[in-house]
Design a protein around this motif. Structure first.
Motif, PDB file in Angstrom:
ATOM      1  N   ASP A 139      34.457  43.301  29.250  1.00 38.93           N
ATOM      2  CA  ASP A 139      35.598  43.795  30.093  1.00 38.93           C
ATOM      3  C   ASP A 139      35.928  42.765  30.974  1.00 38.93           C
ATOM      4  O   ASP A 139      37.216  42.621  31.044  1.00 38.93           O
ATOM      5  CB  ASP A 139      34.828  44.834  31.045  1.00 38.93           C
ATOM      6  N   GLY A 140      34.977  42.038  31.428  1.00 42.05           N
ATOM      7  CA  GLY A 140      35.400  40.686  32.284  1.00 42.05           C
ATOM      8  C   GLY A 140      36.123  39.695  31.671  1.00 42.05           C
ATOM      9  O   GLY A 140      37.089  38.933  31.902  1.00 42.05           O
ATOM     10  N   LYS A 167      37.958  40.274  28.723  1.00 46.36           N
ATOM     11  CA  LYS A 167      39.440  40.524  28.674  1.00 46.36           C
ATOM     12  C   LYS A 167      40.402  40.307  29.757  1.00 46.36           C
ATOM     13  O   LYS A 167      41.574  40.044  29.676  1.00 46.36           O
ATOM     14  CB  LYS A 167      39.345  41.976  28.306  1.00 46.36           C
ATOM     15  N   GLU A 168      39.905  40.973  30.824  1.00 47.59           N
ATOM     16  CA  GLU A 168      40.557  40.749  32.251  1.00 47.59           C
ATOM     17  C   GLU A 168      41.051  39.251  32.433  1.00 47.59           C
ATOM     18  O   GLU A 168      41.900  38.744  32.724  1.00 47.59           O
ATOM     19  CB  GLU A 168      39.808  41.190  33.517  1.00 47.59           C
ATOM     20  N   ARG A 223      43.692  38.108  29.986  1.00 44.52           N
ATOM     21  CA  ARG A 223      45.062  38.846  30.420  1.00 44.52           C
ATOM     22  C   ARG A 223      45.752  38.161  31.844  1.00 44.52           C
ATOM     23  O   ARG A 223      46.772  37.939  31.607  1.00 44.52           O
ATOM     24  CB  ARG A 223      44.653  40.359  30.775  1.00 44.52           C
ATOM     25  N   ARG A 224      44.884  37.868  32.607  1.00 46.06           N
ATOM     26  CA  ARG A 224      45.336  37.080  33.611  1.00 46.06           C
ATOM     27  C   ARG A 224      45.713  35.743  33.541  1.00 46.06           C
ATOM     28  O   ARG A 224      46.679  35.012  34.239  1.00 46.06           O
ATOM     29  CB  ARG A 224      44.576  37.273  34.800  1.00 46.06           C
ATOM     30  N   ASP A 257      49.366  35.079  33.161  1.00 46.76           N
ATOM     31  CA  ASP A 257      50.244  35.133  34.468  1.00 46.76           C
ATOM     32  C   ASP A 257      50.939  33.910  34.561  1.00 46.76           C
ATOM     33  O   ASP A 257      50.840  32.777  34.206  1.00 46.76           O
ATOM     34  CB  ASP A 257      49.538  35.601  35.684  1.00 46.76           C
ATOM     35  N   SER A 276      39.081  38.426  39.500  1.00 47.33           N
ATOM     36  CA  SER A 276      39.645  39.839  38.831  1.00 47.33           C
ATOM     37  C   SER A 276      38.560  39.920  37.715  1.00 47.33           C
ATOM     38  O   SER A 276      38.555  40.963  37.539  1.00 47.33           O
ATOM     39  CB  SER A 276      41.190  39.187  38.417  1.00 47.33           C
ATOM     40  N   ALA A 277      38.437  38.985  37.116  1.00 45.43           N
ATOM     41  CA  ALA A 277      37.505  39.111  35.899  1.00 45.43           C
ATOM     42  C   ALA A 277      36.209  39.658  36.343  1.00 45.43           C
ATOM     43  O   ALA A 277      35.367  40.568  35.815  1.00 45.43           O
ATOM     44  CB  ALA A 277      37.162  37.888  35.045  1.00 45.43           C
ATOM     45  N   GLN A 294      35.615  41.485  39.059  1.00 48.23           N
ATOM     46  CA  GLN A 294      35.986  42.784  39.746  1.00 48.23           C
ATOM     47  C   GLN A 294      36.023  43.775  38.460  1.00 48.23           C
ATOM     48  O   GLN A 294      35.470  44.720  38.685  1.00 48.23           O
ATOM     49  CB  GLN A 294      36.968  42.863  40.364  1.00 48.23           C
ATOM     50  N   GLN A 295      36.553  43.311  37.386  1.00 47.71           N
ATOM     51  CA  GLN A 295      36.829  44.184  36.288  1.00 47.71           C
ATOM     52  C   GLN A 295      35.371  44.336  35.490  1.00 47.71           C
ATOM     53  O   GLN A 295      35.223  45.576  34.840  1.00 47.71           O
ATOM     54  CB  GLN A 295      37.705  43.483  35.037  1.00 47.71           C
TER      55      GLN A 295
END
Length: 340
Positions: A198-199, A201-202, A205-206, A209, A220-221, A223-224
């Motif tokens: 999950d981390g 992937k985030e 994804r970021r 940006d 962010s990773a 937190q995810q």
């Protein structure tokens, strides 16, 4: 492109210690204040990346979640061809996969992110041995392989260690003469595979940006991934600068220089027929020669000797740092003599 803003003998070989080690090196309050005045590398640098090179070195079998494969399949859904997935059944295969990435970067001018999925601890990575057991890959064994890949990317390599305690690799991957990476990301502690996935992937994804900041992406990773999971990023430029300036101050202290001068005087007297006057002249050249030596180390570390354009990203005026150190020492000696 991701913005990475710094937050804090022979051959040009240097051990660049981690921040933790550098912080343990004793500097006086005045020496620390002096460091704040030193010139620094450019305040921000960028990592130019093209794709993600996923190396999965995990035990076979249904009980082991193949986080590298799942990450690759997820990436393929929204950007086909952005990631390359290479499963490895042994340490030798994992090393060959890194070398394959190096050839790919050299031949295509690509700048892949190196993403390694494996089990890990403070000493290195662990994975299958190709038979029925496990084998270990020490962090130090990764150094030459990563350095070659970083050269192939012109010092644009980001390494993501997707393993328990992957952050330990940041402190270990620190030997020159070439920087093993420009940025390193790892997990601070043990983490469950699902939360790790999950981390990551985030994180990716970021990564797409506009002008993302590496520290924000890692936050962010984390937190995810959930409570207790912390992805830690480090800029190798900042690590190198921290350790270099601490070592320069330490080695140029009056006591250190006096001890070195005595050793060199005895060595020159024993190994040469130079008169004492000539030995004195050689010793007077020490600071300038020392500054030039450290400048060569820094320039080679960030490949300015082969890629001159890197000077705009990593250039550092070490001659000026030495000038400030010498000036500081002369002023300190004057103050001591005056009883100030």
């Amino acid at each position: 492109m991701a913005d990475v803003k710094p937050v804090r003998g022979d051959e040009a070989v240097i051990w660049i210690h981690s921040y933790e080690h550098a912080a343990m090196t004793e500097l006086t309050d005045m020496e620390n204040a002096l460091r704040e005045c030193f010139p620094r590398p450019p305040h921000s640098g960028s990592i130019n990346t093209s794709n993600v090179w996923i190396i999965e070195w995990l035990p076979a079998g249904d009980t082991e979640m193949k986080t590298g494969k799942l990450l690759h399949e997820w990436m393929e859904q929204w950007r086909t061809g952005w990631s390359c997935y290479i499963p490895c059944g042994s340490k030798e295969e994992a090393i060959r996969a890194i070398r394959r990435a190096t050839r790919y970067a050299k031949n295509t001018d690509a700048k892949p992110i190196l993403h390694i999925e494996a089990h890990g601890n403070e000493d290195g990575l662990e994975g299958p041995n190709g038979v029925d057991g496990l084998e270990f890959l020490e962090w130090s064994e990764l150094l030459p392989e990563l350095a070659e890949l970083n050269v192939a990317t012109r010092c644009n390599l980001m390494v993501f260690i997707a393993a328990c305690r992957g952050f330990a690799g940041i402190g270990a991957l620190t030997e020159g003469p070439r920087a093993p990476a420009l940025a390193l990301v790892g997990c601070l502690d043990d983490v469950l595979p699902r939360r790790l996935l999950d981390g990551t992937k985030e994180f990716y994804r970021r990564w797409r940006d506009n002008n993302p900041h590496l520290r924000d992406i890692a936050e962010s990773a984390s937190q995810q991934a959930g409570d207790g999971v912390l992805f830690v990023p480090e800029s190798f430029t900042a690590i190198a600068y921290e350790a270099l300036t601490v070592e320069m101050i330490r080695s140029m202290r009056t006591s250190e220089r006096a001890a070195w001068a005595l050793r060199m005087r005895l060595r020159l007297a024993e190994e040469t027929d130079l008169p004492e006057q000539d030995i004195d002249q050689r010793l007077l050249m020490y600071p300038a020669a020392f500054a030039e030596h450290w400048q060569q180390i820094w320039d080679k570390l960030f490949m300015m000797d082969v890629f001159p354009e890197n000077r705009s990203r990593f250039g550092l005026d070490i001659q000026e740092i030495f000038r400030q150190i010498i000036q500081f020492q002369e002023q300190s000696q004057h103050d001591d003599a005056c009883g100030l």
